[in-house]
Each structure stands twice: as structure tokens, then as C-alpha cells.
Write a protein that holds these residues in place. Structure first.
Motif, PDB file in Angstrom:
ATOM      1  N   ASN A   1      23.221 -11.623  42.130  1.00  0.00           N
ATOM      2  CA  ASN A   1      23.161 -12.199  40.794  1.00  0.00           C
ATOM      3  C   ASN A   1      24.563 -12.282  40.227  1.00  0.00           C
ATOM      4  O   ASN A   1      25.308 -11.311  40.273  1.00  0.00           O
ATOM      5  N   LYS A   2      24.905 -13.458  39.698  1.00  0.00           N
ATOM      6  CA  LYS A   2      26.174 -13.652  39.006  1.00  0.00           C
ATOM      7  C   LYS A   2      25.848 -13.962  37.561  1.00  0.00           C
ATOM      8  O   LYS A   2      25.045 -14.847  37.275  1.00  0.00           O
ATOM      9  N   SER A   3      26.485 -13.243  36.655  1.00  0.00           N
ATOM     10  CA  SER A   3      26.266 -13.509  35.233  1.00  0.00           C
ATOM     11  C   SER A   3      27.567 -13.317  34.469  1.00  0.00           C
ATOM     12  O   SER A   3      28.467 -12.606  34.906  1.00  0.00           O
ATOM     13  N   SER A   4      27.631 -13.943  33.331  1.00  0.00           N
ATOM     14  CA  SER A   4      28.820 -13.837  32.492  1.00  0.00           C
ATOM     15  C   SER A   4      28.795 -12.493  31.778  1.00  0.00           C
ATOM     16  O   SER A   4      27.810 -12.130  31.130  1.00  0.00           O
ATOM     17  N   ALA A   5      29.893 -11.750  31.890  1.00  0.00           N
ATOM     18  CA  ALA A   5      29.968 -10.431  31.256  1.00  0.00           C
ATOM     19  C   ALA A   5      30.678 -10.503  29.912  1.00  0.00           C
ATOM     20  O   ALA A   5      30.403  -9.704  29.020  1.00  0.00           O
ATOM     21  N   ALA A   6      31.588 -11.457  29.762  1.00  0.00           N
ATOM     22  CA  ALA A   6      32.318 -11.610  28.493  1.00  0.00           C
ATOM     23  C   ALA A   6      32.765 -13.058  28.345  1.00  0.00           C
ATOM     24  O   ALA A   6      33.030 -13.750  29.331  1.00  0.00           O
ATOM     25  N   LYS A   7      32.830 -13.509  27.093  1.00  0.00           N
ATOM     26  CA  LYS A   7      33.273 -14.868  26.789  1.00  0.00           C
ATOM     27  C   LYS A   7      34.356 -14.818  25.729  1.00  0.00           C
ATOM     28  O   LYS A   7      34.400 -13.906  24.913  1.00  0.00           O
ATOM     29  N   ASP A   8      35.219 -15.842  25.762  1.00  0.00           N
ATOM     30  CA  ASP A   8      36.249 -15.916  24.732  1.00  0.00           C
ATOM     31  C   ASP A   8      35.701 -16.653  23.507  1.00  0.00           C
ATOM     32  O   ASP A   8      34.515 -16.987  23.440  1.00  0.00           O
ATOM     33  N   ALA A   9      36.550 -16.929  22.534  1.00  0.00           N
ATOM     34  CA  ALA A   9      36.119 -17.549  21.281  1.00  0.00           C
ATOM     35  C   ALA A   9      35.577 -18.959  21.475  1.00  0.00           C
ATOM     36  O   ALA A   9      34.747 -19.426  20.683  1.00  0.00           O
TER      37      ALA A   9
ATOM     38  N   LYS B   1      37.426 -10.118  36.459  1.00  0.00           N
ATOM     39  CA  LYS B   1      38.091 -11.036  35.550  1.00  0.00           C
ATOM     40  C   LYS B   1      38.175 -12.387  36.246  1.00  0.00           C
ATOM     41  O   LYS B   1      38.553 -12.474  37.407  1.00  0.00           O
ATOM     42  N   ILE B   2      37.808 -13.452  35.541  1.00  0.00           N
ATOM     43  CA  ILE B   2      37.794 -14.781  36.128  1.00  0.00           C
ATOM     44  C   ILE B   2      39.215 -15.330  36.216  1.00  0.00           C
ATOM     45  O   ILE B   2      39.967 -15.313  35.244  1.00  0.00           O
ATOM     46  N   ASN B   3      39.546 -15.818  37.413  1.00  0.00           N
ATOM     47  CA  ASN B   3      40.851 -16.397  37.691  1.00  0.00           C
ATOM     48  C   ASN B   3      40.800 -17.894  37.408  1.00  0.00           C
ATOM     49  O   ASN B   3      39.777 -18.542  37.625  1.00  0.00           O
ATOM     50  N   ASP B   4      41.886 -18.479  36.932  1.00  0.00           N
ATOM     51  CA  ASP B   4      41.919 -19.914  36.641  1.00  0.00           C
ATOM     52  C   ASP B   4      41.886 -20.771  37.903  1.00  0.00           C
ATOM     53  O   ASP B   4      41.385 -21.889  37.881  1.00  0.00           O
ATOM     54  N   ASN B   5      42.391 -20.253  39.007  1.00  0.00           N
ATOM     55  CA  ASN B   5      42.391 -20.968  40.274  1.00  0.00           C
ATOM     56  C   ASN B   5      41.029 -20.777  40.945  1.00  0.00           C
ATOM     57  O   ASN B   5      40.680 -19.689  41.385  1.00  0.00           O
ATOM     58  N   ASN B   6      40.246 -21.846  41.044  1.00  0.00           N
ATOM     59  CA  ASN B   6      38.880 -21.755  41.581  1.00  0.00           C
ATOM     60  C   ASN B   6      38.847 -21.324  43.040  1.00  0.00           C
ATOM     61  O   ASN B   6      37.960 -20.570  43.439  1.00  0.00           O
TER      62      ASN B   6
ATOM     63  N   LEU C   1      28.927  -9.260  38.945  1.00  0.00           N
ATOM     64  CA  LEU C   1      28.230  -9.472  40.208  1.00  0.00           C
ATOM     65  C   LEU C   1      27.326  -8.281  40.465  1.00  0.00           C
ATOM     66  O   LEU C   1      27.774  -7.138  40.436  1.00  0.00           O
ATOM     67  N   THR C   2      26.061  -8.548  40.722  1.00  0.00           N
ATOM     68  CA  THR C   2      25.106  -7.494  41.042  1.00  0.00           C
ATOM     69  C   THR C   2      24.460  -7.827  42.377  1.00  0.00           C
ATOM     70  O   THR C   2      23.911  -8.912  42.555  1.00  0.00           O
ATOM     71  N   THR C   3      24.557  -6.887  43.313  1.00  0.00           N
ATOM     72  CA  THR C   3      23.954  -7.069  44.630  1.00  0.00           C
ATOM     73  C   THR C   3      22.803  -6.077  44.784  1.00  0.00           C
ATOM     74  O   THR C   3      22.901  -4.930  44.355  1.00  0.00           O
ATOM     75  N   ASN C   4      21.731  -6.552  45.378  1.00  0.00           N
ATOM     76  CA  ASN C   4      20.543  -5.716  45.597  1.00  0.00           C
ATOM     77  C   ASN C   4      20.124  -5.797  47.051  1.00  0.00           C
ATOM     78  O   ASN C   4      20.166  -6.872  47.656  1.00  0.00           O
ATOM     79  N   LEU C   5      19.710  -4.670  47.592  1.00  0.00           N
ATOM     80  CA  LEU C   5      19.162  -4.600  48.938  1.00  0.00           C
ATOM     81  C   LEU C   5      17.855  -3.818  48.823  1.00  0.00           C
ATOM     82  O   LEU C   5      17.862  -2.647  48.439  1.00  0.00           O
ATOM     83  N   ASN C   6      16.748  -4.493  49.085  1.00  0.00           N
ATOM     84  CA  ASN C   6      15.434  -3.852  49.052  1.00  0.00           C
ATOM     85  C   ASN C   6      14.987  -3.594  50.481  1.00  0.00           C
ATOM     86  O   ASN C   6      14.885  -4.520  51.288  1.00  0.00           O
TER      87      ASN C   6
END
Length: 156
Positions: free
Chosen positions: A74-82, A121-126, A91-96
Motif C-alpha cells: 500500500n502506498k499512501s500520502s503521509a504529508a502534503k504541503d500547502a 520523503k518524495i524526491n522531485d526526480n521521478n 509504504l506499508t507491506t503485508n505478508l499473510n
């Protein structure tokens, strides 16, 4: 400087003389065998797990398991700017794990879940960001796999 050098040499002799070895260095010391494995979920991650799990099919031990592994990411946004743009990614990884012990007469399917998460932290270079995420995700699943192997080896 000489004291540090002497200390380093003494430390080296201490670790080599006491029989130190890494915990997972010898796969033959595991006390179980996997007879059947089904792996579902993320295909890239499953390739890593399949390559690591092959070593546990070759052991001849009394404890035998049939396992089913389901992986998820699972990928989710943890923080956003203004402006609302994501600055941190979680990033959350699960193994069942679902397993059956073959040696016991009663067939009892048991479950266990393992999870890891990290905030990046998200880098500007994709390109760099994607490469870094892939490395982190692969390392997280290797850690989850090691937790799973340790769990299977401690079951009585």
C-alpha cells in the motif's frame, strides 16, 4: 592511532575465536521443510520470495509445512504541503501466511500476518524516486520473509 589498530586486531581475534557466525548464514540448520507453497499478490515481490523460498524445499526434516503466502503493498500520502502536493509517502507491506503442519493427524489451517511500514520523503526526480521505492520495497519484503522463516522455525 596505534591503540586503535591494536584494539581492532584484538576485536577481530575475539569474534573469529568465539565461533561467531551470522544468524541465517547456514540454511541447513533450519528445523523444518516446506513441501508446497502458493504465493499470491504483487508479482515483482513474489519473484523475490520464490527465489528465497527454494532453499526450504530441499531440507529433509520432521516438521513439514504446506504454506500459502499473500503479499500486498500500500502506498499512501503521509504529508502534503500547502498546495496539496504530497511531500511524504508511506509504504506499508503485508505478508499473510497460511500454513498447515503435515505431521499432525488433525488438519488445522493457521494464519499469521507480518507487516512493515516506512515513511519516505518524495524526491522531485521521478526516476530516482521509483528506483529508491523499489529498493526499499524489496528490502521490506526480505525482512518480512526472514520474520516468517523465524516464526516457522519456532513453532513447536
Amino acid at each position: 592511532m596505534i591503540k586503535k589498530f591494536i584494539y581492532l586486531i584484538m576485536l577481530t581475534f575475539y569474534f573469529t575465536g568465539c565461533g561467531f557466525s551470522p544468524m541465517y548464514s547456514d540454511k541447513s540448520k533450519t528445523n523444518f521443510m516446506i513441501t508446497d507453497a502458493k504465493i499470491e499478490g504483487n508479482s515483482e515481490i513474489n519473484k523475490v520470495i520464490e527465489s528465497k523460498i527454494k532453499n526450504y524445499f530441499k531440507n529433509n526434516n520432521e516438521k513439514k509445512y504446506k504454506i500459502k503466502i499473500e503479499t500486498s503493498l500500500n502506498k499512501s500520502s503521509a504529508a502534503k504541503d500547502a498546495t496539496g502536493k504530497s511531500t511524504n509517502l508511506k509504504l506499508t507491506t503485508n505478508l499473510n501466511l497460511t500454513y498447515i503442519v503435515e505431521n499432525i493427524e488433525e488438519i488445522d489451517e493457521k494464519n499469521r500476518s507480518f507487516s512493515e511500514s516506512i515513511t519516505l520523503k518524495i524526491n522531485d526526480n521521478n526516476y530516482e524516486q521509483n528506483t529508491y521505492e523499489k529498493i526499499i520495497i524489496k528490502n521490506m519484503f526480505k525482512k518480512l520473509f526472514n520474520k516468517m522463516i523465524f516464526y516457522l522455525s519456532t513453532i513447536k
